[in-house]
Structures are given as C-alpha cells and as structure tokens.
Design an enzyme around this catalytic site. Structure first.
Site, PDB file in Angstrom:
ATOM      1  N   ASP A  72      -1.696 -12.839  -0.750  1.00 42.86           N
ATOM      2  CA  ASP A  72      -2.539 -11.739  -1.239  1.00 42.86           C
ATOM      3  C   ASP A  72      -2.887 -10.799  -0.070  1.00 42.86           C
ATOM      4  OD1 ASP A  72      -3.950 -10.047  -2.859  1.00 42.86           O
ATOM      5  OD2 ASP A  72      -5.539 -11.465  -3.352  1.00 42.86           O
ATOM      6  N   ARG A  87       0.806  -1.240   0.000  1.00 41.25           N
ATOM      7  CA  ARG A  87       0.000   0.000   0.000  1.00 41.25           C
ATOM      8  C   ARG A  87       0.838   1.289   0.000  1.00 41.25           C
ATOM      9  NH1 ARG A  87      -4.253  -2.746  -1.683  1.00 41.25           N
ATOM     10  NH2 ARG A  87      -5.545  -3.701  -0.064  1.00 41.25           N
TER      11      ARG A  87
HETATM   12 ZN   LIG Z   1      -5.456 -10.100  -7.744  1.00 39.58          ZN
END
Ligand SMILES: [Zn+2]
Length: 423
Positions: free
Chosen positions: A305, A64
């Site tokens: 993820d 991020r």
């Molecule tokens: Zn993805």
C-alpha cells in the site's frame, strides 16, 4: 545474451524448491536451474550467501501518476520498487484523472514502457471517477491492460453496485479488489478506536468498520461466484471472516501490509503522522491475528500500500495529515523479520511476496519455472542496515521506519533477465 547467477540458495516456493545451485538466464528467460552450470560467454553474478528468488511482486502501490507527480511518478516509484527487490507492481487508479478509462490505462502502460524499472500492471476503477455511482467500462479496462479493478481509497458503498460489478467482472474473470470500510462507522475517526485514541484525545475508527464491510463483500463474492481480493486487512475479525469463506470455497484472497504485522496503534503516540494510515494501525491482538492469518495462508499476499505524500501533507496536525506511508524499500526486510521471529518459514515469507500476489491477480511471474521470463531477485538475508528515508528512491519520505535497524535487502533485481537494480 546469457547470465549465470552462481552459488545462491534458490527458492521457488510455488514448486517447493529450496536448493543451492546456479540459475541460467538465456535471452531473457530462465533456461536452467542446477549445480555448476558452465556456459561460454555468460556473464556471471555471484550470489554466494544470498537467496535467489522469483522477482517480488507488489500488487498494491500508488504510483501517483498521472496527476500527483510531486509525490511520485512511474519512474521514481518503480525505481524504489526495483531497489526493494520488486520486479512488478500493480498501481491503483486514484490518480488524476482516475484510471477509469482505456485512455488513462494506455497512458500508464506507454509511460511505463519508456521509463519504468519494473513491470507495471494498472488497476482500473470499479466505478466512474471512484464516485461509487455508475460502473466503469470494466471490459474496456481489461482489454486495455488492467489486471484488476478497485475503487481503492474508497469503498463501493452501494451493495447493489458492488453486486453488479462482481457479476460483470466474473464474465471475463477480472478480479475485483475491495477497499473495505463502512464509512458510516468510520465517521470522522483518524486512528484505531481504543485506549490510545482516548489517551491522545483523537477520534477512533472501530475495527467493525473494516469487518462489516469485508463481510458484505465476501458474501457478495459467494453469491455471485466472482473473484474478490481484499486489500490491506488489519483486523482479527477480517481474518476470521476470510478464513471461514475460503473454507467454504468462496473465491476470495486477501493481503496485509508490513505495517499491520509490525506496528500497533502505539506508534501513533506523539501524534506521529507517519503512523497515520487507512485502515489505521490496530491493537496488539489484531497484530497477532494478522500474523496467524499469514502463517495459515488465509492472507496469501504481503503488499505495501505504498502511498507517497509530500512532507507538507504530513507535517501538519494529526487530524489534518493525509493517510498512508511509503513501503517499497522496507517491505522485504520487515517480512524477513517474521522469519527471524518464527512466524513464517522463509519459503512462506517469499511465497507471500511472489506466487501469492501473482495468483491473487492472475499475473504471470511469481515462480522460477524454466522457460518463464527471468524476473529474479537476489537477496542478502544477513546484511544489516539502518533505514534512512532521505536515502530512499521514492520521491516521498513518509515512513514510520526511519532510523530502524533492519536485516536483509535486495542486492540485485532482474526483469526479463536484465539487471534493473544492483547495490
Ligand atoms: Zn485502500
């Protein structure tokens, strides 16, 4: 500066090593692996009862940073990674600005050099601004330090653009990572299409939305001869397509995430927004196929993820909640559950967290070969603990595993022979 990791069970799946011995680290590199190493002036780490493995590698992380530091940044994300046993992470380009230029890649690498607790490998964008319209300068991105390219978060919807990206990337052996979904089939779905969605009155995303997109990209990889890695596989149909392609010799690797082999769409009941992710949690049949894909090596990578979001972005109506969960501190124990349940051997499980991801993106590391940089993880496989999101190192707490009783965790993480995390 020398360190000896004493009395551990040393596992190096890439070389079929599984033995009780010591590991000697000299000047940041692995120097020896044998029983009863004695060296003067060495610092000793007692690993009795513990596993000593290559440093874990997570090739699918959203740090991020730049742009969304209220969710996570390079420092906090890699702190969570090191606590989870990871010595390296690959970070996705859907930042602000998007990592589609060497300037952003350089920013990530320079900040990582200053504040990161693990290695950081940037993934560049396939298309400018992740818009799917024109190719990013993949050569520049690779030269600046990107290890792969992906429009993760978005599919490359235009087949001709994906074909050109694969041909271009092939010329300098850059792997492309496919976020595979056919958006016309996804429509405005928010969870897996099926009985639970009907019961909850939520719009469904059919499995074929993932499978159709993967089929296209796998065929494009076969057509172009380029290297393709499929992100976050969640369906039986996808595992079948990838397995068949690998048998034909297509250069395709694939990952799944711990939530897809641990949870099903049932976790959404109660409109739990921490069970909302993309792709969505699927059926029990899909979960079984994902486990079988890991067991036979079709899926050679477990990646998190890791997708941090602020509480305000999850504490809303299910339809409005953002997709994704954090995962860096739960990936290892959830993977070890597969060993406990007899799905994977311990060596296979560690492979999917080390050599598997290293090979998929051509990264250094993933083994304990003598002479290599000493990226090492020491794991207590027996310790029982309860997952408390507030006690995590990530800046965000969006996880469906809060309160879960887990077994096994990293107790020490070394990068270049330096202790970067110790419990
Ligand atoms: Zn993805």
């Amino acid at each position: 500066m020398n360190t000896i990791i004493k009395n551990g069970r040393v596992l190096d799946p890439a070389h079929g090593i599984d033995m009780s011995c010591d590991l000697l680290i000299k000047d940041g590199s692995i120097a020896d692996m044998s029983p009863n190493i004695e060296v003067e002036d060495a610092e000793c780490i007692d690993a009795s009862g513990c596993l000593v493995t290559p440093g874990l590698i997570d090739i699918h992380v959203h740090l991020r940073d730049p742009g969304f530091e209220y969710k996570e940044d390079i420092e906090s994300g890699t702190r969570a990674a090191a606590a989870g046993g990871f010595t390296a992470v690959a970070c996705m380009p859907n930042t602000a600005p998007v990592n589609d230029s060497k300037a952003t890649t350089r920013y990530i690498l320079e900040k990582a050099a200053q504040v990161a607790h693990t290695r950081v490998y940037p993934v560049g964008a396939i298309t400018k601004g992740l818009k799917g319209e024109s190719l990013a300068e993949l050569g520049d991105l690779k030269n600046a330090g990107c290890v792969a390219a992906s429009d993760d978060g978005h599919p490359v919807t235009n087949g001709e653009i994906m074909r050109r990206a694969l041909e271009y990337a092939r010329s300098f052996d850059l792997p492309l990572i496919s976020h595979s979904e056919d958006l016309t089939l996804v429509g405005d779905g928010v969870m897996n299409d099926g009985f639970v969605a009907t019961e909850l009155g939520l719009r469904g995303i059919p499995w074929v939305a993932e499978v159709a997109a993967i089929a296209r990209d796998v065929m494009l990889a076969e057509y172009t001869g380029a290297r393709l890695h499929i992100a976050h596989v969640s369906t039986r149909g996808a595992v079948d397509i990838i397995r068949a392609a690998q048998k034909r010799g297509v250069r395709v690797t694939a990952e799944t995430a711990p939530h897809y082999f641990t949870l099903t769409e049932d976790a959404v009941r109660g409109y739990n927004t921490n069970a909302k992710m993309n792709p969505p949690l699927r059926s029990g049949d899909d979960l079984e196929a994902i486990r079988a894909g890991l067991a036979d090596g079709t899926l050679s990578v477990i990646a998190t993820d890791h997708a941090p979001h602020h509480l305000d972005e999850k504490n809303v109506e299910f339809n409005l909640a953002l997709n994704g969960i954090i995962g860096l501190e739960t990936s290892l124990p959830l993977t070890l559950r597969l060993v406990e349940e007899g799905v994977l051997s311990l060596s296979e499980a560690i492979f999917c967290l080390t050599a598997g991801p290293a090979r998929a993106l051509n990264l250094p590391g993933g083994t304990l070969e003598v002479g290599r940089p000493a990226d090492v993880t020491i794991i207590d496989p027996e310790v029982k603990w309860t997952m408390d999101p507030a006690a995590g190192r990530s800046r965000s707490q969006n996880t469906p595993f809060g309160g879960w009783k887990l077994k096994g965790r990293a107790i020490c993480t070394l990068v270049d022979g330096r202790v970067r995390f110790k419990r």
